[in-house]
Scaffold this motif. Structure first.
Motif, PDB file in Angstrom:
ATOM      1  N   TRP A  41      83.007  40.574 -68.743  1.00 40.83           N
ATOM      2  CA  TRP A  41      83.022  41.195 -67.448  1.00 40.83           C
ATOM      3  C   TRP A  41      83.599  40.281 -66.138  1.00 40.83           C
ATOM      4  CZ3 TRP A  41      83.057  46.660 -66.915  1.00 40.83           C
ATOM      5  CH2 TRP A  41      82.661  47.293 -67.839  1.00 40.83           C
ATOM      6  N   PHE A  42      84.608  40.534 -65.479  1.00 39.50           N
ATOM      7  CA  PHE A  42      85.015  39.905 -64.270  1.00 39.50           C
ATOM      8  C   PHE A  42      84.887  41.037 -63.073  1.00 39.50           C
ATOM      9  CE2 PHE A  42      86.931  35.866 -65.774  1.00 39.50           C
ATOM     10  CZ  PHE A  42      86.890  36.235 -67.247  1.00 39.50           C
ATOM     11  N   ARG A  43      84.787  40.247 -61.978  1.00 40.50           N
ATOM     12  CA  ARG A  43      84.770  41.281 -60.692  1.00 40.50           C
ATOM     13  C   ARG A  43      85.841  40.607 -59.550  1.00 40.50           C
ATOM     14  NH1 ARG A  43      78.518  40.374 -58.702  1.00 40.50           N
ATOM     15  NH2 ARG A  43      78.765  38.223 -57.972  1.00 40.50           N
ATOM     16  N   GLN A  44      86.235  41.395 -58.554  1.00 38.46           N
ATOM     17  CA  GLN A  44      86.923  40.990 -57.717  1.00 38.46           C
ATOM     18  C   GLN A  44      86.469  41.757 -56.506  1.00 38.46           C
ATOM     19  OE1 GLN A  44      90.996  41.219 -58.141  1.00 38.46           O
ATOM     20  NE2 GLN A  44      91.472  39.560 -56.575  1.00 38.46           N
ATOM     21  N   ALA A  45      86.045  40.910 -55.461  1.00 43.42           N
ATOM     22  CA  ALA A  45      85.905  41.670 -54.216  1.00 43.42           C
ATOM     23  C   ALA A  45      86.787  41.466 -53.173  1.00 43.42           C
ATOM     24  CB  ALA A  45      84.590  40.861 -53.588  1.00 43.42           C
ATOM     25  N   LEU A  50      70.662  45.050 -57.597  1.00 45.93           N
ATOM     26  CA  LEU A  50      71.949  44.995 -56.988  1.00 45.93           C
ATOM     27  C   LEU A  50      71.834  44.522 -55.290  1.00 45.93           C
ATOM     28  CD1 LEU A  50      73.819  48.012 -58.717  1.00 45.93           C
ATOM     29  CD2 LEU A  50      74.469  45.467 -58.820  1.00 45.93           C
ATOM     30  N   LYS A  51      72.958  43.706 -55.025  1.00 39.37           N
ATOM     31  CA  LYS A  51      72.942  43.232 -53.846  1.00 39.37           C
ATOM     32  C   LYS A  51      74.342  43.484 -53.255  1.00 39.37           C
ATOM     33  CE  LYS A  51      70.660  39.111 -55.050  1.00 39.37           C
ATOM     34  NZ  LYS A  51      70.638  37.606 -55.083  1.00 39.37           N
ATOM     35  N   PRO A  52      74.190  43.865 -51.665  1.00 33.49           N
ATOM     36  CA  PRO A  52      75.645  44.237 -51.198  1.00 33.49           C
ATOM     37  C   PRO A  52      76.692  43.128 -51.622  1.00 33.49           C
ATOM     38  CG  PRO A  52      73.927  44.241 -49.628  1.00 33.49           C
ATOM     39  CD  PRO A  52      73.308  43.722 -50.974  1.00 33.49           C
ATOM     40  N   GLU A  53      76.550  41.856 -51.942  1.00 32.93           N
ATOM     41  CA  GLU A  53      77.627  41.138 -52.463  1.00 32.93           C
ATOM     42  C   GLU A  53      77.955  41.100 -53.794  1.00 32.93           C
ATOM     43  OE1 GLU A  53      74.462  40.120 -50.920  1.00 32.93           O
ATOM     44  OE2 GLU A  53      73.771  38.529 -51.763  1.00 32.93           O
ATOM     45  N   ASP A  54      77.269  42.244 -54.474  1.00 33.50           N
ATOM     46  CA  ASP A  54      77.849  42.639 -55.650  1.00 33.50           C
ATOM     47  C   ASP A  54      78.952  43.586 -55.788  1.00 33.50           C
ATOM     48  OD1 ASP A  54      74.377  42.297 -56.895  1.00 33.50           O
ATOM     49  OD2 ASP A  54      75.936  40.916 -57.301  1.00 33.50           O
ATOM     50  N   THR A  55      79.031  43.863 -54.576  1.00 34.77           N
ATOM     51  CA  THR A  55      80.083  45.020 -54.258  1.00 34.77           C
ATOM     52  C   THR A  55      81.666  44.582 -54.725  1.00 34.77           C
ATOM     53  OG1 THR A  55      79.029  46.113 -52.474  1.00 34.77           O
ATOM     54  CG2 THR A  55      81.514  46.322 -52.618  1.00 34.77           C
ATOM     55  N   THR A  96      86.572  49.211 -62.471  1.00 34.02           N
ATOM     56  CA  THR A  96      85.730  50.481 -61.890  1.00 34.02           C
ATOM     57  C   THR A  96      85.055  49.888 -60.762  1.00 34.02           C
ATOM     58  OG1 THR A  96      83.947  51.904 -62.455  1.00 34.02           O
ATOM     59  CG2 THR A  96      83.659  49.805 -63.405  1.00 34.02           C
ATOM     60  N   GLN A  97      85.032  50.701 -59.590  1.00 34.14           N
ATOM     61  CA  GLN A  97      84.455  50.219 -58.519  1.00 34.14           C
ATOM     62  C   GLN A  97      82.850  50.267 -58.370  1.00 34.14           C
ATOM     63  OE1 GLN A  97      86.012  49.055 -55.344  1.00 34.14           O
ATOM     64  NE2 GLN A  97      84.010  48.621 -54.765  1.00 34.14           N
ATOM     65  N   VAL A  98      82.319  49.447 -57.845  1.00 36.24           N
ATOM     66  CA  VAL A  98      80.882  48.937 -57.562  1.00 36.24           C
ATOM     67  C   VAL A  98      80.694  48.885 -56.277  1.00 36.24           C
ATOM     68  CG1 VAL A  98      78.573  47.803 -58.301  1.00 36.24           C
ATOM     69  CG2 VAL A  98      80.330  48.559 -59.984  1.00 36.24           C
ATOM     70  N   THR A  99      79.801  49.629 -55.437  1.00 36.91           N
ATOM     71  CA  THR A  99      79.642  49.454 -54.299  1.00 36.91           C
ATOM     72  C   THR A  99      78.106  49.617 -53.903  1.00 36.91           C
ATOM     73  OG1 THR A  99      81.686  50.662 -53.543  1.00 36.91           O
ATOM     74  CG2 THR A  99      80.216  50.386 -51.785  1.00 36.91           C
ATOM     75  N   VAL A 100      77.624  48.494 -53.365  1.00 34.04           N
ATOM     76  CA  VAL A 100      76.189  48.562 -53.079  1.00 34.04           C
ATOM     77  C   VAL A 100      76.193  48.374 -51.359  1.00 34.04           C
ATOM     78  CG1 VAL A 100      74.068  47.145 -53.554  1.00 34.04           C
ATOM     79  CG2 VAL A 100      75.963  47.163 -55.109  1.00 34.04           C
ATOM     80  N   SER A 101      75.069  49.481 -51.032  1.00 33.04           N
ATOM     81  CA  SER A 101      75.016  49.585 -49.664  1.00 33.04           C
ATOM     82  C   SER A 101      73.705  48.953 -49.273  1.00 33.04           C
ATOM     83  CB  SER A 101      74.975  50.825 -49.245  1.00 33.04           C
ATOM     84  OG  SER A 101      73.731  51.805 -49.933  1.00 33.04           O
ATOM     85  N   SER A 102      73.725  48.386 -48.010  1.00 27.60           N
ATOM     86  CA  SER A 102      72.591  47.698 -47.607  1.00 27.60           C
ATOM     87  C   SER A 102      71.657  48.742 -46.913  1.00 27.60           C
ATOM     88  CB  SER A 102      72.830  46.636 -46.516  1.00 27.60           C
ATOM     89  OG  SER A 102      73.806  47.056 -45.607  1.00 27.60           O
TER      90      SER A 102
END
Length: 125
Positions: free
Chosen positions: A36-40, A86-91, A119-125
């Motif tokens: 798994w990779f991610r791109q903010a 999960l943290k907001p920076e994981d978005t 797939t989009q992951v959004t973590v709200s604070s």
């Protein structure tokens, strides 16, 4: 060819959990490892986690160790990413990837041959 389809993204509050799935099809017998990779937004794509398809050894980025768990189900040709605390920076947009070559680095994007659509992951604070 190997086709990858991710699912499980969404919106979650900080401290919550999500589980991503990635189903592989096609020449799955050729898979050596999946990751798994991610791109903010505004950032380069980065490594998150990987698993060796036969032995099950796992590898993690320091930023997710202790919070994320990668696993695979060989019978279903599916890899999972359980994301806790999960943290907001994981978005980010999370991408599943598969590699067919033995050896090399699990952490390097260039080592992976096939990619999902993200797939989009959004973590709200």
């Amino acid at each position: 060819q190997v086709q990858l389809v991710e699912s499980g993204g969404g919106l979650v509050q900080a401290g919550g959990s999500l589980r991503l799935s990635c189903a592989a099809s096609g020449r799955t017998f050729s898979i050596y490892a999946m990751g798994w990779f991610r791109q903010a937004p505004g950032k380069e794509r980065e490594f998150v986690a990987a698993v060796n398809w036969s032995g099950g050894n796992t590898y993690y980025a320091d930023s997710v160790k202790g919070r994320f768990t990668i696993s695979r189900d060989n019978a279903k040709n599916t890899v999972y990413l359980q994301m806790n605390s999960l943290k907001p920076e994981d978005t980010a947009v999370y991408y599943c990837a598969a590699r067919v070559r033995y050896g090399g680095s699990y952490y390097t994007e260039a080592e992976y041959n096939y990619w999902g659509q993200g797939t989009q992951v959004t973590v709200s604070s």
